[in-house]
Motif scaffolding. Structure first.
Motif, PDB file in Angstrom:
ATOM      1  N   ARG A   1       0.811  -1.210   0.000  1.00 54.72           N
ATOM      2  CA  ARG A   1       0.000   0.000   0.000  1.00 54.72           C
ATOM      3  C   ARG A   1       0.853   1.272   0.000  1.00 54.72           C
ATOM      4  O   ARG A   1       0.370   2.340  -0.341  1.00 54.72           O
ATOM      5  CB  ARG A   1      -0.919  -0.034   1.221  1.00 54.72           C
ATOM      6  CG  ARG A   1      -2.227   0.608   0.997  1.00 54.72           C
ATOM      7  CD  ARG A   1      -3.336   0.056   1.809  1.00 54.72           C
ATOM      8  NE  ARG A   1      -3.000  -0.344   3.177  1.00 54.72           N
ATOM      9  CZ  ARG A   1      -3.897  -0.820   4.023  1.00 54.72           C
ATOM     10  NH1 ARG A   1      -5.158  -0.954   3.643  1.00 54.72           N
ATOM     11  NH2 ARG A   1      -3.554  -1.186   5.233  1.00 54.72           N
TER      12      ARG A   1
ATOM     13  N   LYS B   1       0.818   3.745  -2.926  1.00 54.67           N
ATOM     14  CA  LYS B   1      -0.284   4.730  -3.062  1.00 54.67           C
ATOM     15  C   LYS B   1      -1.352   4.412  -4.106  1.00 54.67           C
ATOM     16  O   LYS B   1      -2.505   4.761  -3.921  1.00 54.67           O
ATOM     17  CB  LYS B   1       0.212   6.168  -3.361  1.00 54.67           C
ATOM     18  CG  LYS B   1       1.448   6.605  -2.617  1.00 54.67           C
ATOM     19  CD  LYS B   1       1.165   6.897  -1.158  1.00 54.67           C
ATOM     20  CE  LYS B   1       2.393   7.470  -0.477  1.00 54.67           C
ATOM     21  NZ  LYS B   1       2.752   6.805   0.742  1.00 54.67           N
TER      22      LYS B   1
ATOM     23  N   SER C   1       0.879  -7.132  -1.664  1.00 54.37           N
ATOM     24  CA  SER C   1       0.207  -7.464  -0.394  1.00 54.37           C
ATOM     25  C   SER C   1      -1.294  -7.594  -0.646  1.00 54.37           C
ATOM     26  O   SER C   1      -1.804  -7.185  -1.689  1.00 54.37           O
ATOM     27  CB  SER C   1       0.502  -6.394   0.654  1.00 54.37           C
ATOM     28  OG  SER C   1      -0.075  -5.168   0.242  1.00 54.37           O
ATOM     29  N   LYS C   2      -1.999  -8.109   0.346  1.00 60.06           N
ATOM     30  CA  LYS C   2      -3.434  -8.378   0.190  1.00 60.06           C
ATOM     31  C   LYS C   2      -4.260  -7.111  -0.056  1.00 60.06           C
ATOM     32  O   LYS C   2      -5.097  -7.092  -0.968  1.00 60.06           O
ATOM     33  CB  LYS C   2      -3.933  -9.135   1.423  1.00 60.06           C
ATOM     34  CG  LYS C   2      -5.397  -9.521   1.382  1.00 60.06           C
ATOM     35  CD  LYS C   2      -5.721 -10.405   2.574  1.00 60.06           C
ATOM     36  CE  LYS C   2      -7.148 -10.889   2.546  1.00 60.06           C
ATOM     37  NZ  LYS C   2      -8.104  -9.810   2.784  1.00 60.06           N
TER      38      LYS C   2
ATOM     39  N   HIS D   1      -1.246 -11.828  -5.088  1.00 58.03           N
ATOM     40  CA  HIS D   1      -1.332 -11.641  -3.632  1.00 58.03           C
ATOM     41  C   HIS D   1      -0.578 -12.759  -2.905  1.00 58.03           C
ATOM     42  O   HIS D   1      -0.881 -13.927  -3.054  1.00 58.03           O
ATOM     43  CB  HIS D   1      -2.834 -11.575  -3.289  1.00 58.03           C
ATOM     44  CG  HIS D   1      -3.220 -11.976  -1.909  1.00 58.03           C
ATOM     45  ND1 HIS D   1      -4.486 -12.391  -1.595  1.00 58.03           N
ATOM     46  CD2 HIS D   1      -2.534 -12.043  -0.748  1.00 58.03           C
ATOM     47  CE1 HIS D   1      -4.564 -12.688  -0.326  1.00 58.03           C
ATOM     48  NE2 HIS D   1      -3.393 -12.493   0.212  1.00 58.03           N
ATOM     49  N   VAL D   2       0.412 -12.369  -2.120  1.00 59.76           N
ATOM     50  CA  VAL D   2       1.163 -13.368  -1.346  1.00 59.76           C
ATOM     51  C   VAL D   2       0.837 -13.234   0.135  1.00 59.76           C
ATOM     52  O   VAL D   2       0.475 -12.159   0.606  1.00 59.76           O
ATOM     53  CB  VAL D   2       2.700 -13.257  -1.545  1.00 59.76           C
ATOM     54  CG1 VAL D   2       3.109 -13.662  -2.933  1.00 59.76           C
ATOM     55  CG2 VAL D   2       3.209 -11.873  -1.224  1.00 59.76           C
TER      56      VAL D   2
ATOM     57  N   GLN E   1      -0.539 -15.379   3.954  1.00 54.55           N
ATOM     58  CA  GLN E   1      -1.293 -16.466   4.585  1.00 54.55           C
ATOM     59  C   GLN E   1      -2.525 -16.849   3.777  1.00 54.55           C
ATOM     60  O   GLN E   1      -2.873 -18.018   3.662  1.00 54.55           O
ATOM     61  CB  GLN E   1      -1.713 -15.993   5.975  1.00 54.55           C
ATOM     62  CG  GLN E   1      -2.412 -17.018   6.813  1.00 54.55           C
ATOM     63  CD  GLN E   1      -2.873 -16.396   8.124  1.00 54.55           C
ATOM     64  OE1 GLN E   1      -2.161 -15.595   8.734  1.00 54.55           O
ATOM     65  NE2 GLN E   1      -4.051 -16.745   8.558  1.00 54.55           N
ATOM     66  N   THR E   2      -3.190 -15.851   3.221  1.00 57.56           N
ATOM     67  CA  THR E   2      -4.407 -16.129   2.453  1.00 57.56           C
ATOM     68  C   THR E   2      -4.145 -16.060   0.945  1.00 57.56           C
ATOM     69  O   THR E   2      -5.076 -16.091   0.154  1.00 57.56           O
ATOM     70  CB  THR E   2      -5.513 -15.125   2.820  1.00 57.56           C
ATOM     71  OG1 THR E   2      -4.950 -13.812   2.811  1.00 57.56           O
ATOM     72  CG2 THR E   2      -6.089 -15.418   4.187  1.00 57.56           C
TER      73      THR E   2
ATOM     74  N   GLY F   1       7.429  -0.876   0.276  1.00 51.87           N
ATOM     75  CA  GLY F   1       6.234  -0.235   0.849  1.00 51.87           C
ATOM     76  C   GLY F   1       5.243  -1.237   1.416  1.00 51.87           C
ATOM     77  O   GLY F   1       4.042  -1.085   1.282  1.00 51.87           O
TER      78      GLY F   1
ATOM     79  N   SER G   1       4.333  -3.233   5.061  1.00 55.53           N
ATOM     80  CA  SER G   1       4.654  -3.060   6.480  1.00 55.53           C
ATOM     81  C   SER G   1       5.286  -4.312   7.091  1.00 55.53           C
ATOM     82  O   SER G   1       6.106  -4.217   7.992  1.00 55.53           O
ATOM     83  CB  SER G   1       3.386  -2.680   7.250  1.00 55.53           C
ATOM     84  OG  SER G   1       2.383  -3.658   7.031  1.00 55.53           O
TER      85      SER G   1
ATOM     86  N   GLN H   1       0.511 -11.752   8.696  1.00 58.89           N
ATOM     87  CA  GLN H   1      -0.169 -12.528   7.645  1.00 58.89           C
ATOM     88  C   GLN H   1       0.587 -12.446   6.316  1.00 58.89           C
ATOM     89  O   GLN H   1       0.536 -13.366   5.523  1.00 58.89           O
ATOM     90  CB  GLN H   1      -1.599 -12.017   7.443  1.00 58.89           C
ATOM     91  CG  GLN H   1      -2.503 -12.191   8.636  1.00 58.89           C
ATOM     92  CD  GLN H   1      -2.481 -10.993   9.571  1.00 58.89           C
ATOM     93  OE1 GLN H   1      -1.674 -10.087   9.413  1.00 58.89           O
ATOM     94  NE2 GLN H   1      -3.374 -10.994  10.548  1.00 58.89           N
ATOM     95  N   HIS H   2       1.269 -11.349   6.073  1.00 60.27           N
ATOM     96  CA  HIS H   2       2.074 -11.242   4.852  1.00 60.27           C
ATOM     97  C   HIS H   2       3.331 -12.103   5.003  1.00 60.27           C
ATOM     98  O   HIS H   2       3.679 -12.869   4.096  1.00 60.27           O
ATOM     99  CB  HIS H   2       2.449  -9.778   4.579  1.00 60.27           C
ATOM    100  CG  HIS H   2       3.169  -9.593   3.282  1.00 60.27           C
ATOM    101  ND1 HIS H   2       2.508  -9.412   2.083  1.00 60.27           N
ATOM    102  CD2 HIS H   2       4.488  -9.625   2.966  1.00 60.27           C
ATOM    103  CE1 HIS H   2       3.394  -9.317   1.110  1.00 60.27           C
ATOM    104  NE2 HIS H   2       4.606  -9.452   1.616  1.00 60.27           N
TER     105      HIS H   2
ATOM    106  N   ASN I   1      11.414   0.621   2.892  1.00 63.57           N
ATOM    107  CA  ASN I   1      10.268   1.212   3.587  1.00 63.57           C
ATOM    108  C   ASN I   1      10.720   2.527   4.194  1.00 63.57           C
ATOM    109  O   ASN I   1      11.844   2.631   4.695  1.00 63.57           O
ATOM    110  CB  ASN I   1       9.768   0.255   4.683  1.00 63.57           C
ATOM    111  CG  ASN I   1       8.374   0.603   5.149  1.00 63.57           C
ATOM    112  OD1 ASN I   1       8.109   1.722   5.575  1.00 63.57           O
ATOM    113  ND2 ASN I   1       7.483  -0.386   5.053  1.00 63.57           N
TER     114      ASN I   1
ATOM    115  N   ASP J   1      12.261   6.575   0.869  1.00 70.01           N
ATOM    116  CA  ASP J   1      11.041   6.711   0.081  1.00 70.01           C
ATOM    117  C   ASP J   1      11.166   5.838  -1.179  1.00 70.01           C
ATOM    118  O   ASP J   1      12.100   6.011  -1.967  1.00 70.01           O
ATOM    119  CB  ASP J   1      10.878   8.196  -0.298  1.00 70.01           C
ATOM    120  CG  ASP J   1       9.560   8.464  -1.001  1.00 70.01           C
ATOM    121  OD1 ASP J   1       8.982   7.503  -1.579  1.00 70.01           O
ATOM    122  OD2 ASP J   1       9.113   9.619  -0.988  1.00 70.01           O
ATOM    123  N   ALA J   2      10.222   4.926  -1.334  1.00 73.15           N
ATOM    124  CA  ALA J   2      10.275   3.993  -2.472  1.00 73.15           C
ATOM    125  C   ALA J   2      10.373   4.749  -3.807  1.00 73.15           C
ATOM    126  O   ALA J   2      11.026   4.279  -4.738  1.00 73.15           O
ATOM    127  CB  ALA J   2       9.032   3.111  -2.471  1.00 73.15           C
TER     128      ALA J   2
END
Ligand code: FAD
Length: 321
Positions: free
Chosen positions: A211, A214, A236-237, A250-251, A253-254, A267, A269, A273-274, A288, A306-307
């Motif tokens: 995220r 942006k 990320s999810k 999407h990588v 746990q889910t 970017g 966190s 779960q990630h 990050n 900053d990415a």
């Protein structure tokens, strides 16, 4: 007795995971003093199959009937089981890929065999018992499974086993198995992948973003970095939930679990779960702007910045290598 390895193809080509499965099966054959037999299903040219010789395969059963060009789980599982019976295989090896995850339990059921899925190293043997190490609880622990059935099915996680060459000459032998018409009659929805894209579960390098980027309009720099590295892209999810990227990226746990040699997280966190889906990566690089981001705790290398400044510079530097 024999060790049978099922060789997956993608549009007639063999990918690294197929060679990994072959090399892994060869090592098991050597452990047990058994012969190694490979099985290919679908439309794969002999010249492509002969590449398996490099990894110790001397015999390839080639089931290339016209009605088998399209992957169908039930039919393919029936053919693998038939080949295993014909060769009196004591162990059947598959890749723990998308299709392998569906095939392995069916093959095991047909052979009345125990299944160890997602192996991460060579099995060890205690008499007839096969002990297999795998990850458990979203990569937070290791588990050892012991399979005692006379026939065993084992699937190998991508990137878990180092490709070892043991050059031989592979003889291609036609293999025709009776396929029940019901096993072929499924409604297929075919999703065609862009052929120049690297498959995420098997990628050796993954560039992933969260995220912190942006919005979807900023993904060009992620793709550019992935391009220069020959990497697959992931996210990320929340990013896929927002529709910025497809769900197939999407990588976690889910999502998809990956174990590349290099995972670059931009970017993101580093929520638990990630991490569940990426923590078995061999090297993790985190970019990050927040030095307190939890991802830094599991990073091998971290860049606080900053990415939008760091990523283009990194891409340029790699391009100029
Ligand atoms: P954020 O948490 O918003 O983090 C964004 C990061 O970007 C921050 O660390 C910030 O410092 C950084 N940043 C911001 N701007 C910049 C910049 N300019 N340059 C550099 N860095 C910047 N999440 C998954 O990813 N996969 C899963 O499988 C998954 N499964 C879940 C299952 C359940 C049951 C639940 C409850 C949650 C799940 N989640 C999953 C969500 C997870 O908890 C987190 O919410 C999610 O991973 C956060 O995504 P993110 O890091 O992209 O976003």
């Amino acid at each position: 007795m024999a060790i049978l390895v099922y060789i997956e193809n993608t549009d007639g080509g063999l990918k690294k995971s197929a060679f990994e499965a072959a090399a892994y099966a060869k090592a098991i054959a050597d452990q047990k003093g058994d012969t190694l037999v490979a099985l290919s299903i679908g439309d794969v040219a002999d010249a492509e199959l002969q590449k398996l010789g490099k990894y110790g395969v001397t015999k390839v059963l080639n089931a290339s009937q016209a009605n088998l060009k399209q992957f169908v789980n039930k039919a393919y599982a029936a053919i693998i089981a038939a080949a295993a019976k014909q060769e009196q295989a004591s162990v059947v090896v598959l890749s723990n890929s998308f299709s392998g995850k569906g095939l392995a339990p069916r093959v095991a059921a047909k052979l009345d065999a125990g299944l160890a899925d997602g192996a991460i190293s060579l099995p060890s043997w205690n008499g007839n018992d096969m002990e297999v190490k795998k990850t458990a609880f979203s990569n937070k622990a290791f588990a050892t499974e012991i399979i005692s059935s006379p026939v065993k099915v084992i699937s190998l996680s991508p990137n878990a086993y180092e490709l070892k060459e043991s050059p031989a000459s592979a003889e291609i032998v036609p293999f025709t198995a009776d396929v029940n018409a019901n096993d072929l009659s499924v409604v297929l929805k075919e999703i065609v992948r862009a052929t120049d894209k690297i498959s995420l579960p098997e990628a050796e390098i993954v560039v992933s973003a969260g995220r912190g980027l942006k919005g979807p309009e900023n993904w060009a720099m992620v793709e550019e970095l992935a391009d220069v590295l020959g990497a697959a892209t992931a996210c990320s999810k929340p990013v896929s939930d927002a529709g910025w990227r497809p769900h197939s990226e999407h990588v976690g746990q889910t999502g998809i679990v990956v174990s590349p040699n290099l995972y670059i997280a931009i970017g993101i966190s580093g929520a638990i779960q990630h991490l569940a889906g990426v923590s078995s990566s061999k090297t993790i690089v985190v970019i990050n702007k927040d030095p307190e981001a939890p991802f830094f705790k599991v990073a091998d290398y971290g860049i606080v910045g900053d990415a939008f400044e760091v990523v283009p510079k990194l891409t340029e530097a790699i391009r100029n290598l």
